[in-house]
Design a protein around this motif. Structure first.
Motif, PDB file in Angstrom:
ATOM      1  N   ALA A 106       0.906  -1.166  -0.141  1.00 17.50           N
ATOM      2  CA  ALA A 106      -0.106  -0.044   0.160  1.00 17.50           C
ATOM      3  C   ALA A 106       0.850   1.375  -0.022  1.00 17.50           C
ATOM      4  O   ALA A 106       0.569   2.496  -0.223  1.00 17.50           O
ATOM      5  N   PHE A 107       2.117   1.070   0.115  1.00 16.55           N
ATOM      6  CA  PHE A 107       2.966   2.317   0.201  1.00 16.55           C
ATOM      7  C   PHE A 107       2.880   3.283  -0.781  1.00 16.55           C
ATOM      8  O   PHE A 107       2.772   4.281  -0.703  1.00 16.55           O
ATOM      9  N   PRO A 108       2.938   2.719  -2.145  1.00 15.87           N
ATOM     10  CA  PRO A 108       3.301   3.701  -3.220  1.00 15.87           C
ATOM     11  C   PRO A 108       1.865   4.702  -3.141  1.00 15.87           C
ATOM     12  O   PRO A 108       1.728   5.703  -3.793  1.00 15.87           O
ATOM     13  N   SER A 109       0.584   4.147  -2.659  1.00 21.06           N
ATOM     14  CA  SER A 109      -0.657   4.755  -2.902  1.00 21.06           C
ATOM     15  C   SER A 109      -0.565   5.948  -1.869  1.00 21.06           C
ATOM     16  O   SER A 109      -1.080   7.044  -2.408  1.00 21.06           O
ATOM     17  N   TYR A 110       0.363   5.916  -0.761  1.00 18.66           N
ATOM     18  CA  TYR A 110       0.132   6.991  -0.058  1.00 18.66           C
ATOM     19  C   TYR A 110       1.207   7.759  -0.210  1.00 18.66           C
ATOM     20  O   TYR A 110       1.243   9.004   0.152  1.00 18.66           O
ATOM     21  N   THR A 111       2.244   7.734  -1.238  1.00 27.99           N
ATOM     22  CA  THR A 111       3.132   8.628  -1.825  1.00 27.99           C
ATOM     23  C   THR A 111       2.990   8.835  -3.200  1.00 27.99           C
ATOM     24  O   THR A 111       3.711   9.866  -3.879  1.00 27.99           O
ATOM     25  N   GLU A 112       1.541   8.931  -3.664  1.00 24.44           N
ATOM     26  CA  GLU A 112       1.352   9.546  -4.772  1.00 24.44           C
ATOM     27  C   GLU A 112       1.369  10.826  -4.915  1.00 24.44           C
ATOM     28  O   GLU A 112       0.984  11.326  -4.093  1.00 24.44           O
ATOM     29  N   GLY A 113       1.989  11.323  -6.087  1.00 25.19           N
ATOM     30  CA  GLY A 113       2.069  12.591  -6.252  1.00 25.19           C
ATOM     31  C   GLY A 113       3.143  13.218  -5.382  1.00 25.19           C
ATOM     32  O   GLY A 113       3.333  14.656  -5.785  1.00 25.19           O
ATOM     33  N   SER A 114       3.897  12.466  -4.763  1.00 29.55           N
ATOM     34  CA  SER A 114       4.984  13.005  -3.902  1.00 29.55           C
ATOM     35  C   SER A 114       6.535  12.964  -4.718  1.00 29.55           C
ATOM     36  O   SER A 114       6.611  12.015  -5.520  1.00 29.55           O
ATOM     37  N   ARG A 115       7.257  14.040  -4.530  1.00 29.17           N
ATOM     38  CA  ARG A 115       8.486  13.810  -5.067  1.00 29.17           C
ATOM     39  C   ARG A 115       9.343  12.811  -4.592  1.00 29.17           C
ATOM     40  O   ARG A 115      10.382  12.296  -5.037  1.00 29.17           O
ATOM     41  N   TRP A 116       8.880  12.322  -3.230  1.00 29.01           N
ATOM     42  CA  TRP A 116       9.533  11.012  -2.666  1.00 29.01           C
ATOM     43  C   TRP A 116       8.820   9.759  -2.909  1.00 29.01           C
ATOM     44  O   TRP A 116       9.023   8.920  -2.065  1.00 29.01           O
ATOM     45  N   ARG A 117       8.211   9.706  -3.961  1.00 28.53           N
ATOM     46  CA  ARG A 117       7.329   8.497  -4.378  1.00 28.53           C
ATOM     47  C   ARG A 117       8.149   7.344  -4.416  1.00 28.53           C
ATOM     48  O   ARG A 117       9.452   7.292  -4.715  1.00 28.53           O
ATOM     49  N   VAL A 118       7.713   6.166  -3.541  1.00 28.34           N
ATOM     50  CA  VAL A 118       8.397   5.089  -3.366  1.00 28.34           C
ATOM     51  C   VAL A 118       8.070   4.075  -4.563  1.00 28.34           C
ATOM     52  O   VAL A 118       7.049   3.674  -4.498  1.00 28.34           O
ATOM     53  N   PRO A 119       8.900   3.295  -5.543  1.00 29.20           N
ATOM     54  CA  PRO A 119       8.308   2.544  -6.343  1.00 29.20           C
ATOM     55  C   PRO A 119       7.975   1.271  -5.637  1.00 29.20           C
ATOM     56  O   PRO A 119       8.475   0.837  -4.458  1.00 29.20           O
ATOM     57  N   ALA A 120       7.112   0.300  -6.201  1.00 27.78           N
ATOM     58  CA  ALA A 120       6.354  -0.648  -5.250  1.00 27.78           C
ATOM     59  C   ALA A 120       7.543  -1.739  -5.113  1.00 27.78           C
ATOM     60  O   ALA A 120       7.480  -2.212  -3.962  1.00 27.78           O
ATOM     61  N   ALA A 121       8.327  -1.989  -5.888  1.00 28.65           N
ATOM     62  CA  ALA A 121       9.321  -2.866  -5.838  1.00 28.65           C
ATOM     63  C   ALA A 121      10.195  -2.634  -4.689  1.00 28.65           C
ATOM     64  O   ALA A 121      10.383  -3.539  -3.736  1.00 28.65           O
ATOM     65  N   VAL A 122      10.486  -1.403  -4.501  1.00 29.11           N
ATOM     66  CA  VAL A 122      11.583  -0.778  -3.263  1.00 29.11           C
ATOM     67  C   VAL A 122      10.604  -0.725  -1.906  1.00 29.11           C
ATOM     68  O   VAL A 122      11.031  -1.372  -0.963  1.00 29.11           O
ATOM     69  N   SER A 123       9.465  -0.402  -2.136  1.00 22.48           N
ATOM     70  CA  SER A 123       8.410  -0.388  -0.936  1.00 22.48           C
ATOM     71  C   SER A 123       8.132  -1.766  -0.444  1.00 22.48           C
ATOM     72  O   SER A 123       8.118  -2.102   1.031  1.00 22.48           O
ATOM     73  N   ARG A 124       8.237  -2.758  -1.137  1.00 18.14           N
ATOM     74  CA  ARG A 124       7.889  -3.937  -0.824  1.00 18.14           C
ATOM     75  C   ARG A 124       9.002  -4.666   0.203  1.00 18.14           C
ATOM     76  O   ARG A 124       8.818  -5.354   0.965  1.00 18.14           O
ATOM     77  N   VAL A 125      10.285  -4.215  -0.300  1.00 19.66           N
ATOM     78  CA  VAL A 125      11.558  -4.635   0.496  1.00 19.66           C
ATOM     79  C   VAL A 125      11.628  -3.824   1.782  1.00 19.66           C
ATOM     80  O   VAL A 125      11.769  -4.260   2.820  1.00 19.66           O
ATOM     81  N   VAL A 126      11.633  -2.555   1.551  1.00 22.21           N
ATOM     82  CA  VAL A 126      11.931  -1.578   2.684  1.00 22.21           C
ATOM     83  C   VAL A 126      10.864  -1.147   3.626  1.00 22.21           C
ATOM     84  O   VAL A 126      10.981  -0.668   4.773  1.00 22.21           O
ATOM     85  N   GLY A 127       9.736  -1.132   2.803  1.00 23.10           N
ATOM     86  CA  GLY A 127       8.496  -0.639   3.635  1.00 23.10           C
ATOM     87  C   GLY A 127       8.183  -1.142   5.020  1.00 23.10           C
ATOM     88  O   GLY A 127       7.945  -0.249   5.933  1.00 23.10           O
ATOM     89  N   PRO A 128       8.120  -2.627   5.366  1.00 24.25           N
ATOM     90  CA  PRO A 128       7.854  -2.913   6.617  1.00 24.25           C
ATOM     91  C   PRO A 128       8.919  -2.236   7.520  1.00 24.25           C
ATOM     92  O   PRO A 128       8.538  -1.685   8.715  1.00 24.25           O
TER      93      PRO A 128
END
Ligand SMILES: N[C@@H](CCC(=O)N[C@@H](CS)C(=O)NCC(=O)O)C(=O)O
Length: 224
Positions: A106-128
């Motif tokens: 769900a991370f990418p959806s919360y960074t939508e429109g942000s300059r610090w948007r996290v790509p899905a693949a990255v957020s799956r790894v570092v997100g938790p």
């Protein structure tokens, strides 16, 4: 969201400086002498930090439209709700990061429109891990999640009563509307929690004030 909307209501043009989560704390200390966002630096160099002090300062600098009612009783009730709203921020904040630790997709959806948007693949790894760190900063845990969810109907009932009394949801948004509606709007991004909010008038009120808010936490994230 609270302060951005107040600036818009007052017709004050502003530029948003986005800071990455956690890294913002030392930055804010250096620049504003506090650890949190939001903060504002005005062109004349005046600086303030904190949503409530900022709305007071904005009413001083740009009196129209006022964010506090002239009537002393109503004003006291708005200030009381605003102060509670400042605390209430913690509920969606804790729930969202607890949810992101469990459902990092769900991370990418919360960074939508942000300059610090996290790509899905990255957020799956570092997100938790990131979510876990932010949870510690905000004192979130399994216990607070349980407590926040159990207390939510009571909190929402208080907001519904204030809408019923006309203290919230009036023609002209006041400081309590601007303080509480973003938190309710963020709760609507949690599919497990949204039905609770939708059951009253708070959902429509929050959406009217803050229609476009990024983020979607899928159902099943929070234990039934
Ligand atoms: N409640 C205050 C502070 C807002 C707040 O807690 N902001 C969070 C955003 S994530 C923050 O910067 N927290 C950093 C910290 O307090 O450690 C306000 O409305 O201004």
């Amino acid at each position: 969201m609270t302060v951005a909307r107040a600036l818009e209501l007052k017709g004050v043009p502003y530029r948003t400086v986005e800071l990455p989560e956690l890294v913002h704390i030392p930055h804010q200390r250096l620049r504003f002498g506090g650890r949190s966002v939001p903060a504002v630096r005005f062109e004349d160099g005046v600086k303030e930090i904190g949503s409530r002090p900022l709305l007071r300062l904005l009413d001083e600098r740009v009196p129209e439209p006022p964010l506090l009612p002239a009537d002393p009783d109503l004003r006291a009730r708005v200030l009381d709700l605003e102060a509670w709203g400042d605390e209430f921020q913690g509920v969606p904040r804790r729930l969202i990061f607890w949810g992101l630790r469990r459902t990092s997709s769900a991370f990418p959806s919360y960074t939508e429109g942000s300059r610090w948007r996290v790509p899905a693949a990255v957020s799956r790894v570092v997100g938790p891990g990131v979510a876990g760190m932010v949870m510690r900063v905000h004192g979130a845990s399994d216990e607070t999640t349980r407590e926040d969810l159990e207390a939510l109907p009571g909190h929402l009932a208080r907001i519904e009563a204030a809408i019923g009394d006309g203290v919230l949801g009036g023609e002209q948004p006041n400081a309590a509307d601007l303080q509480l509606a973003p938190s309710v709007r963020l709760l609507l991004t949690l599919d497990d929690v949204a039905p609770l909010v939708e059951s009253g008038r708070a959902a429509a009120w929050a959406r009217a004030l803050f229609p476009d808010v990024p983020g979607r936490m899928p159902a099943g994230t929070f234990p039934t």
